[in-house]
Design an enzyme around this catalytic site. Structure first.
Site, PDB file in Angstrom:
ATOM      1  N   GLU A 183      42.658  55.625  46.604  1.00 12.00           N
ATOM      2  CA  GLU A 183      41.697  56.590  46.057  1.00 12.00           C
ATOM      3  C   GLU A 183      40.718  56.977  47.161  1.00 12.00           C
ATOM      4  O   GLU A 183      40.757  58.096  47.676  1.00 12.00           O
ATOM      5  CB  GLU A 183      40.945  56.048  44.838  1.00 12.00           C
ATOM      6  CG  GLU A 183      40.053  57.139  44.224  1.00 12.00           C
ATOM      7  CD  GLU A 183      39.219  56.685  43.042  1.00 12.00           C
ATOM      8  OE1 GLU A 183      38.962  57.520  42.147  1.00 12.00           O
ATOM      9  OE2 GLU A 183      38.787  55.520  43.009  1.00 12.00           O
ATOM     10  N   ARG A 236      24.028  39.628  30.747  1.00 14.52           N
ATOM     11  CA  ARG A 236      23.873  38.182  30.865  1.00 14.52           C
ATOM     12  C   ARG A 236      23.321  37.524  29.599  1.00 14.52           C
ATOM     13  O   ARG A 236      23.420  36.315  29.444  1.00 14.52           O
ATOM     14  CB  ARG A 236      22.961  37.844  32.049  1.00 14.52           C
ATOM     15  CG  ARG A 236      21.554  38.410  31.987  1.00 14.52           C
ATOM     16  CD  ARG A 236      20.782  38.026  33.256  1.00 14.52           C
ATOM     17  NE  ARG A 236      19.382  38.413  33.214  1.00 14.52           N
ATOM     18  CZ  ARG A 236      18.922  39.558  33.674  1.00 14.52           C
ATOM     19  NH1 ARG A 236      19.758  40.435  34.204  1.00 14.52           N
ATOM     20  NH2 ARG A 236      17.630  39.845  33.602  1.00 14.52           N
ATOM     21  N   GLY A 275      36.700  47.694  44.061  1.00 16.37           N
ATOM     22  CA  GLY A 275      35.670  47.942  45.062  1.00 16.37           C
ATOM     23  C   GLY A 275      36.038  49.051  46.032  1.00 16.37           C
ATOM     24  O   GLY A 275      37.053  49.741  45.896  1.00 16.37           O
ATOM     25  N   ASP A 297      39.777  41.139  38.597  1.00 15.65           N
ATOM     26  CA  ASP A 297      39.892  41.684  39.954  1.00 15.65           C
ATOM     27  C   ASP A 297      38.940  41.027  40.939  1.00 15.65           C
ATOM     28  O   ASP A 297      37.916  40.456  40.568  1.00 15.65           O
ATOM     29  CB  ASP A 297      39.701  43.198  39.956  1.00 15.65           C
ATOM     30  CG  ASP A 297      38.261  43.648  39.829  1.00 15.65           C
ATOM     31  OD1 ASP A 297      37.433  42.874  39.287  1.00 15.65           O
ATOM     32  OD2 ASP A 297      37.948  44.771  40.256  1.00 15.65           O
ATOM     33  N   HIS A 325      43.799  48.128  42.964  1.00 11.71           N
ATOM     34  CA  HIS A 325      43.443  49.528  43.197  1.00 11.71           C
ATOM     35  C   HIS A 325      43.717  49.859  44.655  1.00 11.71           C
ATOM     36  O   HIS A 325      43.410  49.065  45.548  1.00 11.71           O
ATOM     37  CB  HIS A 325      41.964  49.767  42.895  1.00 11.71           C
ATOM     38  CG  HIS A 325      41.667  49.936  41.444  1.00 11.71           C
ATOM     39  ND1 HIS A 325      40.606  50.675  40.978  1.00 11.71           N
ATOM     40  CD2 HIS A 325      42.291  49.458  40.344  1.00 11.71           C
ATOM     41  CE1 HIS A 325      40.596  50.649  39.658  1.00 11.71           C
ATOM     42  NE2 HIS A 325      41.599  49.909  39.250  1.00 11.71           N
TER      43      HIS A 325
END
Length: 331
Positions: free
Chosen positions: A178, A49, A148, A115, A175
């Site tokens: 997985e 940040r 995520g 994403d 994604h």
């Protein structure tokens, strides 16, 4: 982000890491499962940040990529997490643009995949897609992704987000497959319109789905070290990469969070050589397939294809049985 970067930023911000690690930030990260990885990863993300921190992280990665002869990389960035960590959209744009400029100076072109973190941003939130439809955007965005933890967070509820993203001209690059099985991959295709899938290896649980992926030319980004460290495979010798390719699926070897998993592209390519039995000619073909599946500019594609074709000609004439690191020395 490497452990040294996380340590330095944690010290700068006097961040309390006691809820993440006992005693001290480790010299190398390890994970019990995906939620444990996510907890550590998000801690690190929240440290990016201060002015220049995100630029430094991008440039550090670009330095590694350049040292490994990477010409183009499509990197995932999670805008939602940065914004909820207090970063303004203007700051985010400026840092990504500067990082991308520094990478280009190192000879690496970057495309961004923004994403949605499915385990943080619920389907009724539109923060990410609203950002993508706005005017304060970094350069080089090529796709919308879904990241995520898959378990308990299916893809289908994000169909409208991805419809809006595709309407902007962004590729659907989620994604899937997985930490969850074949149905996760099916949803990524049916509901999100995926043209490329991060991982995808558990599609093999459904032979009909695998045939569909192969016939449609949907590309899979396979990340062996990630699969091992998150417990998707128990042993790299049993990894399904070859089975996916033998079934006709276009796929290549990639890194997934290289700093956190202590890997890089050469490590993944060496796994391909030494464990999966890939020849140098195989490696060149995988990179050509990856280039075709990428959203690099036409100029970059022509230049990289020329380099890879020259390598292919060399290996076709000599076909040396070398590891990926020996390939590095030859270049």
């Amino acid at each position: 982000m490497s452990p040294s970067t996380v340590k330095a930023l944690a010290a700068e911000h006097q961040a309390d890491f006691s809820g993440v690690w006992d005693g001290a930030i480790p010299d190398a990260f390890s994970f019990e499962d995906f939620p444990d990885f996510g907890r550590q990863y998000l801690f690190g993300l929240r440290l990016l940040r201060s002015n220049g921190a995100l630029v430094t992280a991008i440039d550090d990665l670009a330095e590694t990529l350049a040292s490994q002869h990477v010409r183009h990389a499509e990197l995932t960035t999670t805008a939602y997490s940065h914004f909820h960590g207090g970063m303004s959209r203007e700051h985010y744009r400026e840092e990504l643009n500067e990082g991308r400029r520094l990478a280009a100076a190192r000879g690496v072109s970057i495309g961004w995949v923004v994403d949605i973190p499915r385990d943080l941003e619920m389907p009724d939130s539109t923060d990410t897609i609203d950002f993508l439809e706005g005017s304060i955007l970094p350069d080089g965005i090529v796709g919308i992704g879904l990241g995520g933890y898959e378990v308990g967070f299916p893809a289908a509820p994000y169909a409208e987000h991805f419809r809006r993203g595709r309407a902007l001209g962004l590729a659907s690059l989620p994604h899937a497959g997985e930490t969850e099985g074949a149905d996760s991959v099916r949803q990524a295709i049916d509901d999100l319109g995926a043209v490329r899938i991060g991982h995808g290896i558990r599609a093999l649980e459904d032979p009909e789905l695998v045939k569909r992926i192969a016939d449609a030319g949907i590309f899979c980004e396979v990340c062996p070290t990630s699969n091992l460290l998150l417990g998707v495979v128990d042993d790299l010798a049993d990894h399904p990469f070859r089975a996916l390719r033998d079934a006709g699926v276009k796929a290549c070897l990639n890194t997934d969070d290289p700093g956190w998993f202590d890997t890089d592209l050469f490590t993944e390519l060496e796994i391909g050589s030494n464990i999966f039995g890939l020849s140098p000619t195989d490696h060149v073909q995988l990179q050509l397939d990856a280039l075709t599946a990428s959203f690099a500019s036409d100029d970059v594609k022509v230049a990289v294809r020329t380099e890879l074709t020259a390598l292919s000609t060399t290996f076709a004439s000599k076909n040396p049985l070398v590891s990926a690191r020996e390939l590095r020395r030859k270049r």
